[in-house]
Design a protein around this motif. Sequence first.
Motif, short mmCIF file in Angstrom:
data_model
loop_
_atom_site.label_atom_id
_atom_site.label_comp_id
_atom_site.label_asym_id
_atom_site.label_seq_id
_atom_site.Cartn_x
_atom_site.Cartn_y
_atom_site.Cartn_z
N GLU A 1 0.71 -1.07 -0.17
CA GLU A 1 0.00 0.30 -0.43
C GLU A 1 0.79 0.95 -0.32
O GLU A 1 1.96 1.32 0.54
CB GLU A 1 -0.71 -0.10 1.43
N LEU A 2 0.19 2.06 -0.63
CA LEU A 2 1.41 3.48 -0.63
C LEU A 2 -0.05 4.49 0.20
O LEU A 2 -0.71 4.82 -1.07
CB LEU A 2 1.08 3.99 -2.36
N GLN A 3 1.03 5.10 0.85
CA GLN A 3 -0.16 5.88 1.81
C GLN A 3 0.13 7.35 2.10
O GLN A 3 1.64 7.14 1.72
CB GLN A 3 -0.24 5.20 2.91
N VAL A 4 -0.34 8.60 2.52
CA VAL A 4 -0.19 9.62 3.09
C VAL A 4 -0.65 9.89 4.44
O VAL A 4 -1.47 8.86 5.29
CB VAL A 4 -0.13 10.41 2.26
N GLN A 5 0.27 9.99 5.15
CA GLN A 5 -0.20 10.76 5.88
C GLN A 5 -0.02 12.18 6.02
O GLN A 5 0.94 12.86 6.33
CB GLN A 5 1.32 10.59 7.18
N LEU A 6 -1.25 12.59 5.71
CA LEU A 6 -1.77 14.74 5.62
C LEU A 6 -1.08 15.11 7.90
O LEU A 6 -1.40 14.66 8.88
CB LEU A 6 -3.07 14.59 5.73
N CYS A 7 -0.54 16.42 7.58
CA CYS A 7 0.09 17.14 8.60
C CYS A 7 -1.14 18.17 9.02
O CYS A 7 -2.31 18.90 8.50
CB CYS A 7 1.14 18.30 8.09
N LYS A 8 -1.61 17.34 11.14
CA LYS A 8 -2.78 17.95 11.36
C LYS A 8 -1.47 19.67 12.27
O LYS A 8 -2.58 20.61 12.75
CB LYS A 8 -3.40 17.72 12.05
N ASP A 9 -0.46 19.52 12.75
CA ASP A 9 -0.31 20.19 13.64
C ASP A 9 1.38 20.80 13.81
O ASP A 9 2.76 19.81 13.58
CB ASP A 9 -0.68 19.62 14.96
N LEU A 10 1.99 21.35 13.25
CA LEU A 10 3.17 21.90 13.25
C LEU A 10 4.42 21.59 13.70
O LEU A 10 5.17 21.24 13.69
CB LEU A 10 2.98 23.00 12.15
N LYS A 11 3.83 21.79 14.97
CA LYS A 11 4.58 21.39 16.38
C LYS A 11 5.46 19.83 16.53
O LYS A 11 5.80 19.74 16.79
CB LYS A 11 4.17 21.83 17.31
N LYS A 12 3.41 19.05 16.75
CA LYS A 12 3.94 17.41 16.36
C LYS A 12 4.80 17.00 15.43
O LYS A 12 4.94 15.85 15.18
CB LYS A 12 2.64 17.22 17.21
#
Length: 378
Positions: A268-279
């Motif tokens: 599986e080719l997957q993406v993890q979208l950014c929700k918090d620039l600090k974490k």
Amino acid sequence: MNEYIKYSYDLEEIPEHFDDYIAKINKDIVDYIRNTPELSNIKYHTRDAHANGYAALKAEVEILDNLPPELAQGIYAKPGKYEAVVRFSNGSSRVLPDKLSGNAQGFALKIFSIDGKKLAPGEEDSTNVDYNMINNPVFFCNTAEHYVFISKLFLKLTDFFEKGALGKLEFAALWVTENKKAFPNFEALKELGALKTFEKIPSINSFLYEFYSMGAVRHGDYVAKVRIAPTDPTKNAITDKEIDIESADWPYRKGIIKEIAKNDLTFELQVQLCKDLKKMPINDLTEEWPQELSPFQTVAKITIPKQEVPDDGNFEIMENLSFTPFRTLEENSPIGNLQRARQSAYVTSSTTRHDLNHKKRKEPSNLKEAFDPQFYKL
């Protein structure tokens, strides 16, 4: 409603003297590649990293249909099936037996026939898209400035470690003092800590690793990291799950060839979208983004069909192919300080290697060309 961070160039934090760092990095790459035959005791010039390829394999990529809008970005905006090629490799800068090379590995993926202007210098009209992935969720350098000294040390890693404990101590001391040019600092210590995580990678069949983008990428309107992960059927299909790196010079290659001769394998080719620039920072590649905050989501399926692979893993094909993460659409480009340094570095490495090996540096447009040795002859 998920609130994902919107992409803006301001997030990348490109420093004032960035071009100077790039020039130094590129010069070091050229100098190193010139010496690779002597360093690895071989008769050809290698890449400056991932020098030892394990296998080149034929593959297919299917971009999924009916993706939600936040996932259907750039490459993934339209569903479709595409021919592809995969190169498995060891991450070392030298061609050495597996027991001397460590377990850091790469999964380089080239997808054919993707429309759109590409960012690789001089290859804007290429129809190919590349991914350069590693089997560790973090990387050991955060900035182009630091890479100037880290790359020099990394290229001599084997020399230091052959000296045993004292060699490792000397290596660490040079790392945290930026090659004796600075006082020990927190950033260099953090990067050294990330390097040590590579020592914890287990010795398992290459098909069983999860492979990650070195850092963040633009995902159309958003920011993401990328992962390639084996499916459960693939995990179950692998018969020899553990690899004894003492058993032969290159048991990882043998494991790949043995398993792909028996079964189709899927990923599986997957993406993890950014929700918090600090974490989930863009310019700190030593930080793993928490999956509980934003899980990886599948955007495409990769199939590596059952195939017969020669004992050398399709050596000549692997050496002629080149992969660069900037052979991609602007909407899916690597982003951030260190990531941007790769835009010219990969082209410098590939061009230098092909010139010194007297090979034609030309992108194949399909699988047939990719696996035709005549295609690369001058």
